[in-house]
Design a protein around this motif. Structure first.
Motif, PDB file in Angstrom:
ATOM      1  N   ALA A 181       0.838  -1.210   0.000  1.00 25.07           N
ATOM      2  CA  ALA A 181       0.000   0.000   0.000  1.00 25.07           C
ATOM      3  C   ALA A 181       0.868   1.253   0.000  1.00 25.07           C
ATOM      4  CB  ALA A 181      -0.930  -0.012   1.205  1.00 25.07           C
ATOM      5  N   ASN A 182       1.932   1.277   0.804  1.00 21.59           N
ATOM      6  CA  ASN A 182       2.814   2.446   0.856  1.00 21.59           C
ATOM      7  C   ASN A 182       3.546   2.662  -0.466  1.00 21.59           C
ATOM      8  OD1 ASN A 182       2.084   2.996   3.469  1.00 21.59           O
ATOM      9  ND2 ASN A 182       3.884   2.024   4.384  1.00 21.59           N
ATOM     10  N   THR A 183       3.977   1.568  -1.091  1.00 26.55           N
ATOM     11  CA  THR A 183       4.664   1.680  -2.381  1.00 26.55           C
ATOM     12  C   THR A 183       3.711   2.211  -3.450  1.00 26.55           C
ATOM     13  OG1 THR A 183       6.114  -0.155  -1.786  1.00 26.55           O
ATOM     14  CG2 THR A 183       5.983   0.406  -4.115  1.00 26.55           C
ATOM     15  N   ALA A 184       2.488   1.702  -3.468  1.00 22.71           N
ATOM     16  CA  ALA A 184       1.503   2.186  -4.442  1.00 22.71           C
ATOM     17  C   ALA A 184       1.192   3.657  -4.213  1.00 22.71           C
ATOM     18  CB  ALA A 184       0.231   1.347  -4.345  1.00 22.71           C
ATOM     19  N   GLU A 185       1.051   4.066  -2.954  1.00 27.47           N
ATOM     20  CA  GLU A 185       0.767   5.475  -2.654  1.00 27.47           C
ATOM     21  C   GLU A 185       1.932   6.368  -3.075  1.00 27.47           C
ATOM     22  OE1 GLU A 185      -0.142   8.195   1.226  1.00 27.47           O
ATOM     23  OE2 GLU A 185      -0.882   6.130   1.220  1.00 27.47           O
ATOM     24  N   TYR A 186       3.158   5.921  -2.815  1.00 29.42           N
ATOM     25  CA  TYR A 186       4.343   6.690  -3.214  1.00 29.42           C
ATOM     26  C   TYR A 186       4.386   6.844  -4.733  1.00 29.42           C
ATOM     27  CZ  TYR A 186       9.213   7.668  -4.355  1.00 29.42           C
ATOM     28  OH  TYR A 186      10.347   8.210  -4.897  1.00 29.42           O
ATOM     29  N   LEU A 187       4.180   5.728  -5.452  1.00 27.30           N
ATOM     30  CA  LEU A 187       4.236   5.784  -6.916  1.00 27.30           C
ATOM     31  C   LEU A 187       3.103   6.614  -7.503  1.00 27.30           C
ATOM     32  CD1 LEU A 187       5.266   2.109  -7.719  1.00 27.30           C
ATOM     33  CD2 LEU A 187       6.677   4.163  -7.949  1.00 27.30           C
ATOM     34  N   ALA A 188       1.956   6.662  -6.819  1.00 24.00           N
ATOM     35  CA  ALA A 188       0.814   7.419  -7.335  1.00 24.00           C
ATOM     36  C   ALA A 188       0.910   8.897  -6.994  1.00 24.00           C
ATOM     37  CB  ALA A 188      -0.483   6.839  -6.783  1.00 24.00           C
ATOM     38  N   HIS A 189       1.265   9.221  -5.755  1.00 21.50           N
ATOM     39  CA  HIS A 189       1.205  10.625  -5.324  1.00 21.50           C
ATOM     40  C   HIS A 189       2.535  11.348  -5.411  1.00 21.50           C
ATOM     41  CE1 HIS A 189      -2.930  10.297  -4.058  1.00 21.50           C
ATOM     42  NE2 HIS A 189      -2.645   9.168  -3.419  1.00 21.50           N
ATOM     43  N   GLU A 190       3.626  10.713  -5.043  1.00 24.99           N
ATOM     44  CA  GLU A 190       4.918  11.381  -5.025  1.00 24.99           C
ATOM     45  C   GLU A 190       5.591  11.400  -6.397  1.00 24.99           C
ATOM     46  OE1 GLU A 190       6.016  12.955  -2.337  1.00 24.99           O
ATOM     47  OE2 GLU A 190       4.273  12.300  -1.194  1.00 24.99           O
ATOM     48  N   ARG A 191       5.603  10.263  -7.058  1.00 25.40           N
ATOM     49  CA  ARG A 191       6.297  10.163  -8.338  1.00 25.40           C
ATOM     50  C   ARG A 191       5.367  10.341  -9.521  1.00 25.40           C
ATOM     51  NH1 ARG A 191      11.119   6.494  -9.010  1.00 25.40           N
ATOM     52  NH2 ARG A 191      10.538   7.128 -11.073  1.00 25.40           N
ATOM     53  N   ALA A 192       4.074  10.177  -9.310  1.00 26.76           N
ATOM     54  CA  ALA A 192       3.059  10.277 -10.368  1.00 26.76           C
ATOM     55  C   ALA A 192       3.292   9.257 -11.479  1.00 26.76           C
ATOM     56  CB  ALA A 192       2.992  11.702 -10.936  1.00 26.76           C
ATOM     57  N   ASP A 193       3.838   8.098 -11.114  1.00 25.50           N
ATOM     58  CA  ASP A 193       4.017   7.014 -12.074  1.00 25.50           C
ATOM     59  C   ASP A 193       2.738   6.207 -12.228  1.00 25.50           C
ATOM     60  OD1 ASP A 193       6.640   7.670 -12.590  1.00 25.50           O
ATOM     61  OD2 ASP A 193       7.458   6.315 -11.071  1.00 25.50           O
ATOM     62  N   LEU A 194       1.914   6.205 -11.195  1.00 22.90           N
ATOM     63  CA  LEU A 194       0.640   5.497 -11.218  1.00 22.90           C
ATOM     64  C   LEU A 194      -0.492   6.490 -11.033  1.00 22.90           C
ATOM     65  CD1 LEU A 194       1.393   2.448  -8.873  1.00 22.90           C
ATOM     66  CD2 LEU A 194       1.403   2.470 -11.361  1.00 22.90           C
ATOM     67  N   PRO A 196      -3.671   7.705  -9.081  1.00 23.33           N
ATOM     68  CA  PRO A 196      -4.280   7.442  -7.774  1.00 23.33           C
ATOM     69  C   PRO A 196      -5.616   6.711  -7.934  1.00 23.33           C
ATOM     70  CG  PRO A 196      -3.489   9.701  -7.886  1.00 23.33           C
ATOM     71  CD  PRO A 196      -3.380   9.119  -9.274  1.00 23.33           C
ATOM     72  N   ARG A 197      -5.956   5.884  -6.955  1.00 23.91           N
ATOM     73  CA  ARG A 197      -7.135   5.018  -7.019  1.00 23.91           C
ATOM     74  C   ARG A 197      -8.415   5.807  -7.302  1.00 23.91           C
ATOM     75  NH1 ARG A 197      -7.463  -0.010  -4.457  1.00 23.91           N
ATOM     76  NH2 ARG A 197      -9.455  -0.914  -4.926  1.00 23.91           N
ATOM     77  N   HIS A 198      -8.653   6.883  -6.552  1.00 24.54           N
ATOM     78  CA  HIS A 198      -9.907   7.613  -6.745  1.00 24.54           C
ATOM     79  C   HIS A 198      -9.991   8.245  -8.130  1.00 24.54           C
ATOM     80  CE1 HIS A 198      -7.295  10.919  -5.464  1.00 24.54           C
ATOM     81  NE2 HIS A 198      -8.152  11.740  -6.036  1.00 24.54           N
ATOM     82  N   GLU A 199      -8.861   8.716  -8.672  1.00 20.54           N
ATOM     83  CA  GLU A 199      -8.864   9.285 -10.021  1.00 20.54           C
ATOM     84  C   GLU A 199      -9.138   8.208 -11.067  1.00 20.54           C
ATOM     85  OE1 GLU A 199      -5.389  11.601 -10.938  1.00 20.54           O
ATOM     86  OE2 GLU A 199      -5.505  12.680  -9.040  1.00 20.54           O
TER      87      GLU A 199
END
Length: 197
Positions: free
Chosen positions: A147-160, A162-165
């Motif tokens: 979960a932390n890795t997914a959040e980092y990749l989605a919000h910090e790096r913008a590689d993924l 975000p779930r709600h988007e």
């Protein structure tokens, strides 16, 4: 040596389960081969009273083949899922294979009980509890890390995304698809009216 130990482990559970004794009697003279990832081939045969375990290329009424983890899943709740996914393949008499599968599930040894025979009840119970807590901690740690890795990749790096988007985008796509389907149906209706005299 390993086959004798496995045979003793399975047969030790027979007196505790009336259903297992019933299946063993019904499978008298039948056998199943378990091919574990091309590494080993175990042959289980019912004598009507006990089970005999051997290795080698003996012929069997049914054969189950798969990787080690998939074969272990056959004795648990995920047995049908392992067969459906193709992780375990079955050949020969399917009814014999299913009966042996049920028999193995009934005779599955309890690790804590087997450990208690070696070290005693109290140490075995405590060790089993520690192992259970360690496994639970490992599962929680893995889930948190993921979960932390997914959040980092989605919000910090913008590689993924975000779930709600992503969910909002998919809802928009579904809405657009529905509108296009309605528009297509209206156009077909108008086209058929125009073509009619």
């Amino acid at each position: 040596m390993l086959t004798a130990t496995l045979e003793n482990l399975l047969n030790r559970g027979l007196p505790r389960s009336p259903r297992a004794r019933e299946l063993t009697a019904a499978l008298d003279g039948k056998s199943v081969a378990l091919e574990v990832g091309g590494l080993a081939r175990l042959h289980l045969a019912s004598t009507g009273v006990t089970l005999a375990v051997s290795t080698g290329p003996a012929s069997a009424d049914a054969t189950l083949s798969g990787g080690p983890l998939a074969m272990l899943a056959l004795t648990g709740e995920g047995a049908q899922d392992a067969l459906r996914r193709g992780a375990v393949t079955m050949s020969g008499d399917a009814e014999v294979a299913q009966r042996f599968q049920e028999l193995l599930r009934l005779l599955r040894p309890d690790a804590e009980e087997e450990l208690a025979l070696l070290v005693g009840d109290v140490p075995a119970h405590r060790l089993a509890r520690v192992l259970h807590l360690a496994a639970e901690f490992g599962r929680r740690a893995a889930a948190t890390t993921l979960a932390n890795t997914a959040e980092y990749l989605a919000h910090e790096r913008a590689d993924l995304v975000p779930r709600h988007e992503g969910e909002e985008f998919l809802r928009g796509v579904d809405g657009l698809r529905e509108h296009l389907d309605r528009l297509s149906a209206r156009l077909e209706l108008l086209s058929s009216r125009r073509a009619a005299p």
